[in-house]
Design an enzyme around this catalytic site. Structure first.
Site, PDB file in Angstrom:
ATOM      1  CE  LYS A 149      31.896 -13.731 -36.694  1.00 45.91           C
ATOM      2  NZ  LYS A 149      32.039 -14.964 -36.201  1.00 45.91           N
ATOM      3  CG  ASP A 179      35.303 -15.845 -33.457  1.00 47.86           C
ATOM      4  OD1 ASP A 179      36.300 -16.607 -33.337  1.00 47.86           O
ATOM      5  OD2 ASP A 179      34.219 -15.918 -33.568  1.00 47.86           O
ATOM      6  CG  ASP A 230      32.657 -20.316 -30.632  1.00 50.35           C
ATOM      7  OD1 ASP A 230      31.750 -21.158 -30.515  1.00 50.35           O
ATOM      8  OD2 ASP A 230      32.608 -19.529 -31.410  1.00 50.35           O
ATOM      9  CE  LYS A 257      28.421 -19.193 -31.911  1.00 54.37           C
ATOM     10  NZ  LYS A 257      29.872 -19.099 -31.013  1.00 54.37           N
TER      11      LYS A 257
END
Length: 347
Positions: A149, A179, A230, A257
């Site tokens: 991240k 990310d 995402d 997700k």
């Protein structure tokens, strides 16, 4: 048939940082269905501040769902279109109720401990030293793919971390995903992507904030690193909306997700569209407890995607439920010798 809902607060072992802030705990909800002496359980994995169903009427909708549970899984999915985490919880609860074992939802070689799922190792944001320590730990534990991240600390320090990894491990040894959680500015995203490209990265997730379709489309067209959408998928409910998004942006990858995009049925719609448009995809958790992670992992195995998935989050919490899922050598396994530590009457 009756249903009840229950709130549960998951507590992180250590504060976990993203570009949106540091998390110390996470709220989740469970739906339990009872019928003829059997129990089924599903997790409604909401993430406050990110889920599109983070709304003031969330608990009221859970109550409504339980009061109308006899409508059945398919009808409820349609009526809960704007509450994807509840869609996921309902789907899973019915699958659990209909299974001989409430936690063995999708029997396969995975649940027989005959096969495994490749996963990435997640490196949380923090100081350069903290992130470096995590990277070394993931590599030592056999991960062949790590996800960093980025976007919260100084960009030059993040480049330095990537330089450290690549000075020791080439891309054939360690695959790197980054990310940004939408942290890059619209005006400097391309420059930052170009700087990141020297490290032979697999992909970059959500480099800029959502809903900037023209900019994201332009980035995907000229990027030096494959871009994965995402957060961009959150709040896109209908099949037509999903198709329009992919046709407009034309990303290289999408990240799925289930708690954010309509459970398994919603996820399958994205997979079918990605296949149609030759877009890569992988599945990841939304920081659910092991109740939700167990369901996602079992379903993911059936999708036969050979890329590393994002399903290694079960060890994040001090008060998670013990279950057969375990991580070893960069893979998720279902160890049938490990029991569930969950009591339906304890919530």
């Amino acid at each position: 048939m009756t249903a009840t809902y229950h709130k549960y607060i998951l507590k992180f072992k250590s504060p976990s940082g993203t570009s949106r802030g540091v998390m110390e705990q996470k709220e989740t909800w469970f739906i339990i269905i009872q019928k003829n002496g059997k129990n089924g359980i599903g997790e409604c994995g909401i993430l406050r501040g990110l889920s599109c169903d983070d709304r003031p009427d969330y608990e009221e909708k859970l109550k409504w769902t339980c009061n109308n549970i006899n409508l059945g899984k398919d009808k409820l999915w349609e009526l809960l279109l704007e509450f994807p985490s509840i869609q996921f919880g309902v789907e899973t609860a019915f699958q659990s109720l209909e299974s001989e074992n409430p936690f063995l939802l999708f029997p396969s070689k995975f649940t027989n401990n005959e096969d495994e799922i490749l996963i990435n190792g997640l490196v949380w944001m923090g100081s350069k030293e903290f992130m470096k320590q995590q990277i070394e730990d993931k590599i030592a534990h056999g991960f062949k793919c790590i996800k960093l991240k980025i976007g919260a600390i100084d960009f030059q320090e993040e480049l330095s971390l990537l330089r450290f990894i690549r000075s020791n491990f080439d891309s054939q040894t360690i695959e790197i995903r980054v990310d940004a959680n939408g942290a890059f500015g619209l005006d400097d995203a391309l420059s930052k992507i170009n700087q990141l490209s020297e490290f032979d990265l697999h992909s970059i997730e959500q480099p800029i904030p959502t809903k900037n379709y023209d900019v994201m489309s332009a980035l995907c067209k000229c990027t030096a690193i494959p871009i994965a959408l995402d957060e961009e998928l959150i709040g896109i409910f209908t099949l037509d909306e999903k198709q329009k998004l992919l046709e407009t942006i034309k990303p290289q990858f999408i990240i799925l997700k289930p708690s954010f995009i309509g459970g398994f049925r919603g996820t399958k719609e994205w997979i079918d569209l990605a296949t149609k448009y030759n877009i890569g995809w992988w599945i990841t958790s939304a920081l659910e407890s092991n109740i939700g992670l167990n369901a996602i992992s079992q379903w993911t195995y059936l999708q036969k995607n050979g890329m590393p998935q994002g399903l290694g989050t079960g060890g994040l919490y001090v008060n998670n439920f013990n279950c057969p899922l375990e991580v070893a050598n960069g893979k998720l396994k279902y160890n049938i010798n490990l029991p569930w530590d969950f009591n339906f009457n304890s919530l």
